[in-house]
Scaffold this active site. Structure first.
Site, PDB file in Angstrom:
ATOM      1  N   GLU A 192       0.808  -1.216   0.000  1.00 26.20           N
ATOM      2  CA  GLU A 192       0.000   0.000   0.000  1.00 26.20           C
ATOM      3  C   GLU A 192       0.843   1.268   0.000  1.00 26.20           C
ATOM      4  O   GLU A 192       0.489   2.263  -0.631  1.00 26.20           O
ATOM      5  CB  GLU A 192      -0.943  -0.008   1.213  1.00 26.20           C
ATOM      6  CG  GLU A 192      -2.096  -0.994   1.101  1.00 26.20           C
ATOM      7  CD  GLU A 192      -1.716  -2.433   1.422  1.00 26.20           C
ATOM      8  OE1 GLU A 192      -2.558  -3.337   1.237  1.00 26.20           O
ATOM      9  OE2 GLU A 192      -0.554  -2.655   1.867  1.00 26.20           O
ATOM     10  N   HIS A 237     -12.249  -6.168   7.856  1.00 29.80           N
ATOM     11  CA  HIS A 237     -12.903  -5.759   6.613  1.00 29.80           C
ATOM     12  C   HIS A 237     -14.069  -4.814   6.886  1.00 29.80           C
ATOM     13  O   HIS A 237     -14.941  -4.639   6.039  1.00 29.80           O
ATOM     14  CB  HIS A 237     -13.407  -6.983   5.827  1.00 29.80           C
ATOM     15  CG  HIS A 237     -12.311  -7.864   5.322  1.00 29.80           C
ATOM     16  ND1 HIS A 237     -11.689  -8.793   6.107  1.00 29.80           N
ATOM     17  CD2 HIS A 237     -11.716  -7.941   4.104  1.00 29.80           C
ATOM     18  CE1 HIS A 237     -10.757  -9.423   5.399  1.00 29.80           C
ATOM     19  NE2 HIS A 237     -10.754  -8.921   4.181  1.00 29.80           N
TER      20      HIS A 237
END
Length: 739
Positions: A469, A539
């Site tokens: 990322e 999540h």
């Protein structure tokens, strides 16, 4: 892969046999190299004196690194190649054309400091005219940006029309204010200390450079210490060259970085390798650090005199002086005259800098955002295009948020060739032959929001990245600095944290810290939020308040398809970095579906939407709480006759205070609802502002409804208990209305 180890001596016979004496440097060039090295050292000395006199406020020395810096500067082209130096690269900057006076201006924090206008510490270089890109303090955070910069230059060389400004005179396009210059064979230089090679972003950058064969030269200036930590504690085996030797497509050099001639030869070979398009290069330069890490450090606490004296024997300035004398290039008189000229020039520069005006307090917020485009202005407000009626009289099909995001990306890519999309899994298929042979349909993201874009626009505009990322955001920052418009994706908000250094200390700060010398307008798309019945801890996170806390970063959070299309288009066309939060639960919800509003539909940032007008109570919310709050408000009106004014913020930074204030003055009651945890969440700031500024208008305390102060659980019963539900909102609204 090519590897060269140069003899760490000033005995140059071996290299001279290959290239001619002194690696083909002329006598005049050698004299100029010494002048720059001596100037660099004496600037350090002057700064140390000024710091002790309390005339400047910080000092970072480049002593011991002068030879490798001069060699790099003489091998590369200022204003042609691109540079991401680190704080010991004073000699490099001087070799490229920076002036001592400019460096002293930075030391005193002058308004006319060309690097930052008094905003950055000394030795944080930024010279737009030379393509020296603004530097920050976190070690290694510039390396990924250098990769993106090189990728941007190569993209423009392959797509030269993308560099053109838009034909339209409209100001609503970042391209009008982002001039692009590129060369077909430009090289990007990035430097770091050996200690920085321990950072994960260094390894992400090495991997990306090798994968994409980008023309980047990594220069590791190894002085044996990372502040007080010696190299054998910092680097496994004590040699970064050994650790990186397995990377493919690289040219490697290991050189005595205190020898300007050997260093020049190493850089000449590295530059040639990169310029010819063979891939990246890695120069490992062994240098010394004759001073403490900075003037705030005392190396005598961890380095004995014997070690410091040993280093002094390899001082690049004194060694080069002796070399010039021994080779008959300068005599004692010539050395004395050169050094006298430098001293006089530096004294004049210091005197001028000490008289320079400091930066003015009223400028502190200048250049947090683009001075050219205001995405919160009414210019970005437009109406949805009305589709022509179908022959059978049917209304246009309504689309989900996912559909409209995909269509908006497609239309913007057609309009603007500078837009590129990358991230984890965003491509249709990286093995293109599978698509060509129609063996697969293609993926286009885990939520399929980029489906079909690679097939339509090609793999150089839509491609998968490594699972890293920080590399996604760092490379996007470098590309945006060059004039591209990256629209990159972080697959889940829960995994954004490896990119936090880039998102906090780099991307949003570049314009401000360079005093508008550089900017990096790009879009970071992130899937966020819970209500997934099974998303669990990793999540389902929110945490938007962490990013709204960052000056310079726009943060938007649509709750429906139409808003997603309009806000995304504004994000792409504006001139600031934007964090675009997309709630996963809303991607394909029935709530908020809409026909496509056309290729020019935009919504200004900072303009809230009144979803449900009312007179008795104001509810302020955003994201997936909007439909839940609407359900609760409608129930409260049916059952209790209470008319709730429901405000969807849509944009979190900036946010629409005027709409909030007008509503609260009308209803005299306010409830703030949000999905993040109750404590320290985004809604706490809104509640505090209402209490601060509208206290006299309130007939009841400001209340909040939010998630419990815990993590989101996997079991749906637990998730429902943790996240704010319609009934939680209903009860809070009812209680507040009855207060």
């Amino acid at each position: 892969m090519a590897t060269t180890k140069t003899d760490p001596k000033l005995a140059l016979a071996a290299s001279g046999a290959r290239k001619g004496k002194y690696e083909d440097l002329t006598r005049d060039q050698l004299v100029q190299a010494y002048r720059i090295m001596y100037t660099s050292r004496r600037i350090d000395d002057r700064e140390i004196l000024l710091k002790r006199q309390q005339k400047i406020y910080f000092q970072m020395s480049g002593a011991g690194h002068e030879a490798i810096g001069v060699a790099a500067g003489m091998s590369l082209k200022p204003g042609y190649d691109w540079f991401y130096p680190y704080y010991r690269d004073r000699a490099l900057c001087l070799a490229l054309g920076a002036k001592p006076y400019e460096m002293f201006l930075q030391g005193v924090g002058a308004a006319d400091d060309p690097s930052s206008g008094g905003r950055q510490m000394p030795s944080h270089w930024s010279y737009p005219r030379l393509n020296i890109v603004t530097q920050s303090s976190p070690t290694g955070s510039q390396i990924l940006q250098a990769i993106g910069c090189a990728e941007g230059g190569r993209y423009f060389a392959q797509h030269p029309k993308a560099a053109d400004a838009p034909a339209s005179s409209s100001s609503l396009d970042y391209r009008r204010f982002k001039n692009v210059k590129f060369q077909g064979d430009e090289v990007t230089y990035v430097s770091l200390g050996d200690g920085t090679s321990s950072e994960g972003e260094f390894w992400e950058a090495m991997n990306a450079a090798a994968l994409r064969k980008v023309p980047v030269i990594f220069c590791v200036e190894d002085n044996g210490y990372a502040i007080s930590v010696p190299v054998e504690v910092q680097t496994a085996g004590g040699s970064i060259s050994r650790l990186v030797s397995g990377f493919p497509n690289f040219h490697f050099e290991e050189v005595d970085g205190t020898d300007p001639v050997a260093s020049y030869g190493a850089f000449q070979r590295a530059v040639q390798y990169c310029r010819e398009g063979n891939g990246p290069a890695f120069v490992h330069a062994h240098v010394i650090r004759p001073c403490s890490h900075s003037l705030s450090d005392d190396e005598r606490l961890y380095r004995p005199d014997t070690e410091r004296e040993r280093d002094a024997q390899h001082d690049p300035v004194s060694r080069t002086q002796m070399f010039l004398l021994r080779e008959g290039i300068l005599d004692d008189r010539g050395i004395t005259e050169l050094e006298k000229q430098v001293e006089e020039e530096l004294q004049a520069a210091v005197d001028r800098a000490l008289e320079a005006l400091p930066a003015a307090p009223e400028t502190i917020t200048k250049y947090l955002y683009s001075p050219d485009i205001d995405p919160a202005s009414a210019e970005f407000e437009s109406q949805p295009a009305v589709a022509e009626p179908a022959p059978d009289g049917k209304k246009p099909a309504v689309k989900t948020m996912a559909d409209l995001i995909n269509t908006t990306l497609r239309d913007e890519m057609k309009r603007d060739e500078r837009i590129i999309i990358f991230g984890e899994d965003v491509a249709d298929c990286s093995r293109e032959e599978y698509l060509k042979r129609k063996l697969v349909k293609g993926k286009g993201g885990v939520f399929k929001l980029t489906f079909g874009l690679q097939c339509e626009f090609g793999p150089d505009r839509v491609f998968n990245s490594p699972l890293a990322e920080a590399a996604i955001v760092g490379r996007a920052t470098g590309m945006a600095t060059r004039g591209l418009k990256p629209v990159v994706e972080i697959q889940f908000f829960d995994y954004i944290w490896p990119a936090m250094m880039q998102l906090r200390d780099e991307l949003p700060v570049i314009r401000w810290r360079s005093n508008n010398g550089f900017s990096a307008p790009c879009v970071i798309r992130v899937a966020i939020g819970g209500y997934l019945t099974g998303g669990a801890i990793y999540h389902s996170q929110c945490g938007e308040s962490i990013f709204t806390h960052i000056p310079g970063l726009r943060v938007v959070f649509p709750s429906n398809a139409l808003d997603a299309a309009g806000l995304l288009r504004t994000a792409i066309r504006c001139d600031d970095p934007v964090l675009f939060l997309e709630h996963k639960r809303l991607y394909r919800e029935t709530y908020g579906r809409a026909p496509y509003p056309g290729p020019d539909y935009m919504i200004p940032f900072g303009k809230a939407k009144i979803v449900h007008p009312g007179t008795d109570l104001t509810v302020i919310t955003y994201g997936a709480v909007v439909p839940r709050a609407l359900q609760a408000a409608q129930k409260l009106e049916r059952e209790n006759g209470v008319k709730v004014e429901l405000i969807d913020l849509r944009s979190l930074n900036p946010f629409d205070w005027e709409t909030i204030a007008a509503s609260v003055r009308k209803t005299n009651r306010a409830l703030v609802a949000y999905e993040d945890t109750l404590s320290w969440g985004y809604g706490a700031e809104i509640a505090a502002r209402i209490a601060d500024h509208l206290f006299d208008n309130l007939d009841a305390p400001v209340r909040r409804v939010a998630a419990k102060d815990t993590f989101v659980a996997y079991q749906p019963i637990l998730e429902d208990a943790i996240l704010p539900q319609p009934n939680d909102l209903f009860l809070a609204m009812k209680e507040l209305a009855e207060y």
